[in-house]
Design an enzyme around this catalytic site. Structure first.
Site, short mmCIF file in Angstrom:
data_model
loop_
_atom_site.label_atom_id
_atom_site.label_comp_id
_atom_site.label_asym_id
_atom_site.label_seq_id
_atom_site.Cartn_x
_atom_site.Cartn_y
_atom_site.Cartn_z
N SER A 144 9.38 -3.36 7.70
CA SER A 144 7.98 -3.63 8.04
C SER A 144 7.94 -5.02 8.66
O SER A 144 8.87 -5.83 8.47
CB SER A 144 7.16 -3.63 6.74
OG SER A 144 5.89 -4.23 6.94
N TYR A 157 5.31 -5.56 -2.19
CA TYR A 157 5.70 -4.93 -0.92
C TYR A 157 6.49 -5.91 -0.05
O TYR A 157 7.55 -5.57 0.50
CB TYR A 157 4.43 -4.48 -0.19
CG TYR A 157 4.64 -3.63 1.04
CD1 TYR A 157 4.81 -2.25 0.95
CD2 TYR A 157 4.64 -4.21 2.31
CE1 TYR A 157 4.97 -1.47 2.09
CE2 TYR A 157 4.80 -3.43 3.45
CZ TYR A 157 4.96 -2.07 3.34
OH TYR A 157 5.12 -1.30 4.47
P1 NAD Z 1 3.01 7.71 4.19
O1 NAD Z 1 2.25 7.44 2.95
O2 NAD Z 1 2.40 8.53 5.28
O3 NAD Z 1 4.43 8.35 3.86
C1 NAD Z 1 5.20 7.91 2.78
C2 NAD Z 1 6.22 8.96 2.43
O4 NAD Z 1 6.95 8.51 1.28
C3 NAD Z 1 5.58 10.30 2.05
O5 NAD Z 1 6.38 11.35 2.53
C4 NAD Z 1 5.59 10.26 0.54
O6 NAD Z 1 5.59 11.54 -0.06
C5 NAD Z 1 6.91 9.55 0.30
N1 NAD Z 1 7.01 9.01 -1.05
C6 NAD Z 1 6.18 8.14 -1.67
N2 NAD Z 1 6.58 7.94 -2.93
C7 NAD Z 1 7.70 8.70 -3.11
C8 NAD Z 1 8.56 8.94 -4.21
N3 NAD Z 1 8.37 8.37 -5.40
N4 NAD Z 1 9.60 9.79 -4.02
C9 NAD Z 1 9.80 10.40 -2.82
N5 NAD Z 1 9.01 10.21 -1.76
C10 NAD Z 1 7.96 9.38 -1.91
O7 NAD Z 1 3.41 6.28 4.75
P2 NAD Z 1 4.02 5.74 6.14
O8 NAD Z 1 3.04 4.79 6.70
O9 NAD Z 1 4.54 6.84 6.98
O10 NAD Z 1 5.21 4.86 5.55
C11 NAD Z 1 6.57 5.16 5.72
C12 NAD Z 1 7.36 3.88 5.65
O11 NAD Z 1 6.92 2.99 6.68
C13 NAD Z 1 7.19 3.11 4.32
O12 NAD Z 1 8.43 2.57 3.94
C14 NAD Z 1 6.24 1.99 4.72
O13 NAD Z 1 6.37 0.86 3.90
C15 NAD Z 1 6.66 1.72 6.15
N6 NAD Z 1 5.67 1.02 6.96
C16 NAD Z 1 4.47 1.59 7.25
C17 NAD Z 1 3.58 0.89 8.03
C18 NAD Z 1 2.25 1.45 8.39
O14 NAD Z 1 1.44 0.71 8.97
N7 NAD Z 1 1.95 2.70 8.09
C19 NAD Z 1 3.91 -0.37 8.52
C20 NAD Z 1 5.14 -0.91 8.21
C21 NAD Z 1 6.03 -0.19 7.44
#
Ligand code: NAD
Length: 262
Positions: A144, A157
């Site tokens: 991130s 985080y």
């Molecule tokens: P999201 O909530 O859409 O997806 C998260 C995924 O992780 C889902 O498939 C969920 O089921 C899974 N998950 C959560 N807890 C779990 C567990 N205990 N066991 C197995 N699976 C689990 O979120 P996203 O935005 O697609 O995030 C994905 C990654 O990207 C994360 O690591 C997040 O920190 C990172 N990220 C997101 C953003 C953003 O703006 N959305 C920015 C920077 C980084």
């Protein structure tokens, strides 16, 4: 023939958001994919069978909970056994919680460190021996912008994501001569359920309206004033899997609309 047609991939947290887009992009390039994540059984089965139907590859689902290190290791070994190899590992599962440090719930802190950081350790540890033996591997960790800079109220985080950047560098050095690259992608704000879900807590923590949170907090940090898309992140991930990217290793690559340039 897609560029990944002889490869087998595993993407954690791929029932939603960024992980889902990455899993579909891999499948579109011909890779067999193991998907993972939480969610409604019927919706997950629809996603799994949809990937097989849309792209003509094999797709399996692992229900491993990223809270549980033994389950993470078993997920990797099962993926390797099912498809005969594990060539590409994407550690993407992640959760968020927003609260001032003095009110941060202990269980949320621990869950964030387990899911966002420790699960990547267990998965990499289990995946590296096979990649070393085959002399080829791609490990991509979803970090991130918060792997590079901090924001208030996100102590767990930011700690986990800074940890991911360190883990990425360290493993990259350990496997540098084994044909394996290890990188992290560092998105700014991407419009996914994870971002949508943190809006109410941020509204509460900062006493703001939803619009204020979107423009003054989320996109305030992002100079382009646009959310990153999951398709753009999937394209970057695909590039990191290509042979052209074989000398890119140990990096945390921002895709953040200029956020961390400030
Ligand atoms: P999201 O909530 O859409 O997806 C998260 C995924 O992780 C889902 O498939 C969920 O089921 C899974 N998950 C959560 N807890 C779990 C567990 N205990 N066991 C197995 N699976 C689990 O979120 P996203 O935005 O697609 O995030 C994905 C990654 O990207 C994360 O690591 C997040 O920190 C990172 N990220 C997101 C953003 C953003 O703006 N959305 C920015 C920077 C980084």
């Amino acid at each position: 023939m897609g560029s990944l047609s002889s490869k087998n991939a595993l993407v954690t947290g791929s029932t939603s958001g960024i992980g889902l887009a990455i899993a579909r992009a891999f499948a579109a390039e011909g890779a067999n994919v193991t998907i993972n994540g939480l969610g409604d059984d019927a919706a997950i089965e629809q996603e799994r069978s949809g990937i097989e139907k849309d792209f003509g590859v094999k797709c399996r689902y692992s229900d491993a909970n990223m809270m549980d290190g033994a389950a993470v290791s078993a997920m990797v070994h099962d993926a390797e056994a099912a498809f005969g190899s594990l060539d590409i590992l994407v550690n993407n599962a992640g959760i968020q919680h927003v609260a001032p440090i003095e009110e941060f719930p202990d269980d949320k802190w621990e869950a964030i460190i387990r899911i966002n950081l420790m699960a990547a350790f267990y998965a990499i540890k289990a995946a590296v021996p096979g990649m070393k033996a085959r002399k080829w591997g791609r490990i991509i960790n979803t970090a991130s912008a918060h792997a590079l800079v901090a924001s208030p109220f996100k102590s767990a985080y930011v700690s986990a994501k800074h940890g991911i950047a360190g883990l990425t560098k360290t493993v990259a050095l350990e496997v540098a001569q084994d044909g394996i690259t290890v990188n992290a992608i560092a998105p700014g704000y991407v419009w996914t359920p994870l971002v949508e879900k943190q809006i109410p807590d941020t509204m509460k923590a900062r006493g703001m309206t939803e619009e204020q949170v979107k423009h003054d907090v989320l996109l305030a940090a992002q100079p382009t004033k646009e959310f990153v898309t999951v398709e753009e992140l999937a394209a970057l991930t695909l590039f990191l899997c290509s042979d052209a990217a074989r000398q890119i290793t140990g990096t945390t690559l921002p895709m953040d609309g200029g956020w961390t340039a400030q």
